[in-house]
Design a protein around this motif. Structure first.
Motif, PDB file in Angstrom:
ATOM      1  N   UNK A  88      -2.938   3.507  -4.046  1.00  0.00           N
ATOM      2  CA  UNK A  88      -3.346   2.862  -2.601  1.00  0.00           C
ATOM      3  C   UNK A  88      -2.713   1.601  -2.429  1.00  0.00           C
ATOM      4  N   UNK A  89      -2.825   0.637  -3.903  1.00  0.00           N
ATOM      5  CA  UNK A  89      -2.323  -0.465  -3.586  1.00  0.00           C
ATOM      6  C   UNK A  89      -1.610  -0.877  -4.985  1.00  0.00           C
ATOM      7  N   UNK A  90      -0.173  -1.056  -4.676  1.00  0.00           N
ATOM      8  CA  UNK A  90       0.486  -1.408  -6.061  1.00  0.00           C
ATOM      9  C   UNK A  90       0.831  -2.755  -6.054  1.00  0.00           C
ATOM     10  N   UNK A 137       3.300  -3.870 -13.218  1.00  0.00           N
ATOM     11  CA  UNK A 137       2.349  -3.514 -11.966  1.00  0.00           C
ATOM     12  C   UNK A 137       0.691  -3.281 -12.631  1.00  0.00           C
ATOM     13  N   UNK A 138       0.111  -3.683 -11.379  1.00  0.00           N
ATOM     14  CA  UNK A 138      -1.428  -3.555 -11.301  1.00  0.00           C
ATOM     15  C   UNK A 138      -1.620  -2.541 -10.248  1.00  0.00           C
ATOM     16  N   UNK A 139      -2.670  -1.492 -10.329  1.00  0.00           N
ATOM     17  CA  UNK A 139      -2.640  -0.369  -9.479  1.00  0.00           C
ATOM     18  C   UNK A 139      -4.020  -0.427  -9.038  1.00  0.00           C
ATOM     19  N   UNK A 150       0.795  -1.292  -0.182  1.00  0.00           N
ATOM     20  CA  UNK A 150       0.089   0.016  -0.193  1.00  0.00           C
ATOM     21  C   UNK A 150       0.772   1.166   0.000  1.00  0.00           C
ATOM     22  N   UNK A 151       0.256   2.220  -0.479  1.00  0.00           N
ATOM     23  CA  UNK A 151       0.997   3.578  -0.565  1.00  0.00           C
ATOM     24  C   UNK A 151       2.294   3.704  -1.221  1.00  0.00           C
TER      25      UNK A 151
END
Length: 395
Positions: A143-145, A166-168, A133-134
């Motif tokens: 918020x979430x990576x 990555x996904x976000x 997070x962050x």
């Protein structure tokens, strides 16, 4: 967004580490609120949702919106990383208005306003590896990576790790993602979801407000096209023009409809009906006449017990009992019958009496399997109407 008052803190800090309330709690350790750094204690009773609570003298000023935002993003990161979590039950409901127009046609046939996408499917498709997070990515803090990685051969010790990017995730509680950030994310090509979290008894569900899932939804679209090609008229006609001239378009449409009718039975419609949607469709409330309902509690147990003077009574959830049970039964039967459910009387009696009486009822209730089968019959009927229209055009 209005936040329900039952939002509770689900995470605490211990030894500079964040833990979830579902983990083992030790009486020998000091647990702190991650928002105000004051001491919290665990609440794991049988009736209420497990959570961490501040002590009476606490002056923590975190709002319920802040707690919900903190819980949701850390819960997602926790579930992605913890292998024992059931990710099938964590659902992202995508409004059909956010989907490609061709997919909207398929979903609308089912009478469903949301496309349910599980965290399990997201993790499997994008190869989620670990989440934090962050975390900063580019000019923004996510918020979430989620780091996405794929192993070339899971049966070898020297697996090669393939970087999938990555996904976000963004949690929308009081503020939306913003046009500038959304535009930058779309241009970056990083898949993402912005969603409004809702706390449930089993965890969370998420209503998607913005997203970029092009490749995943494209694959889903391709699968649905193979089964319901008739609802993708533009794509179908384009293929037909490439292969044939305009004189065979009607025959192609007819063939596509017939093929769709043949393949309807292979479509598992239950995958598109979540537990929450099925429950909301079939819920019927029955209660004693003139009574007032103060809260709704899940049924955990029901059994006969023996009380004073050897009198039997029905115990519910170990500490509750019936109020006017005969009146409740009357309301159940009456409402089921009024709603069109099949109700049959069980006629019989007892060995010491020859007079026939009503000794019970048989209720024919829907289930997800039968509901899906009924939708198949509706779809077949609709496809047959389309086929008849094509035949009438030929005449």
């Amino acid at each position: 967004m209005s936040v329900k008052s039952e939002v509770k803190l689900e995470f605490a800090e211990v030894d500079s580490r964040l833990i979830h309330i579902s983990e083992r709690i030790s009486k020998d350790l000091l647990y702190l609120c991650p928002l105000c750094k004051q001491e919290v204690i665990s609440r794991k009773g049988p009736q209420r949702r497990h959570h961490f609570a501040h002590k009476p003298e606490s002056n923590c000023s975190a709002s319920e919106e802040t707690i919900l935002h903190f819980n949701a993003k850390n819960y997602l990161a926790y579930c992605i990383t913890a292998y024992e979590m059931n990710l099938e039950e964590i659902i992202f409901n995508i409004p059909i208005g956010l989907l490609d127009e061709s997919i909207q046609k398929v979903i609308q046939i089912l009478g469903i306003q949301y496309y349910p996408l599980s965290l399990y499917k997201l993790k499997s498709y994008y190869h989620f590896s670990r989440a934090k997070t962050e975390q900063r990515i580019g000019n923004y803090v996510a918020d979430v990576l989620v780091k996405c990685e794929e192993y070339s051969d899971e049966y070898e010790y020297d697996d090669e790790v393939i970087d999938r990017g990555y996904f976000l995730f963004e949690m929308r509680v009081s503020h939306e993602i913003g046009e500038e950030k959304e535009r930058d994310l779309l241009e970056s090509g990083i898949p993402f979801i912005e969603a409004i979290p809702e706390q449930t008894e089993r965890g969370y569900t998420f209503r998607v407000t913005s997203m970029s899932l092009y490749s995943l939804l494209k694959d889903s679209k391709d699968q649905l096209i193979r089964l319901l090609s008739t609802h993708f008229e533009e794509e179908l006609i384009q293929v037909g023009k490439n292969m044939f001239n305009s004189t065979v378009e009607k025959e192609l449409r007819k063939t596509a409809i017939e093929r769709a009718i043949e393949n309807v039975d292979d479509l598992n419609l239950r995958d598109y009906i979540s537990k929450e949607q099925f429950a909301s469709i079939n819920a019927i409330e029955a209660k004693a006449y003139m009574s007032e309902v103060h809260q709704t509690v899940a049924l955990q147990s029901i059994r006969y017990k023996t009380g004073r003077e050897d009198k039997s009574y029905i115990s519910i959830n170990e500490h509750l009992y019936w109020v006017r049970s005969e009146n409740i039964l009357y309301d159940v039967v009456k409402k089921l019958d009024k709603q069109g459910y099949k109700v049959e009387l069980l006629i019989g009696g007892y060995s010491n009496s020859s007079k026939s009486k009503v000794v019970g009822f048989r209720f024919q209730l829907p289930d997800r399997y039968l509901y899906g089968e009924q939708l198949k019959r509706i779809m077949k009927a609709g496809l047959m109407d389309l086929l008849n229209n094509v035949n009438e055009e030929e005449e």
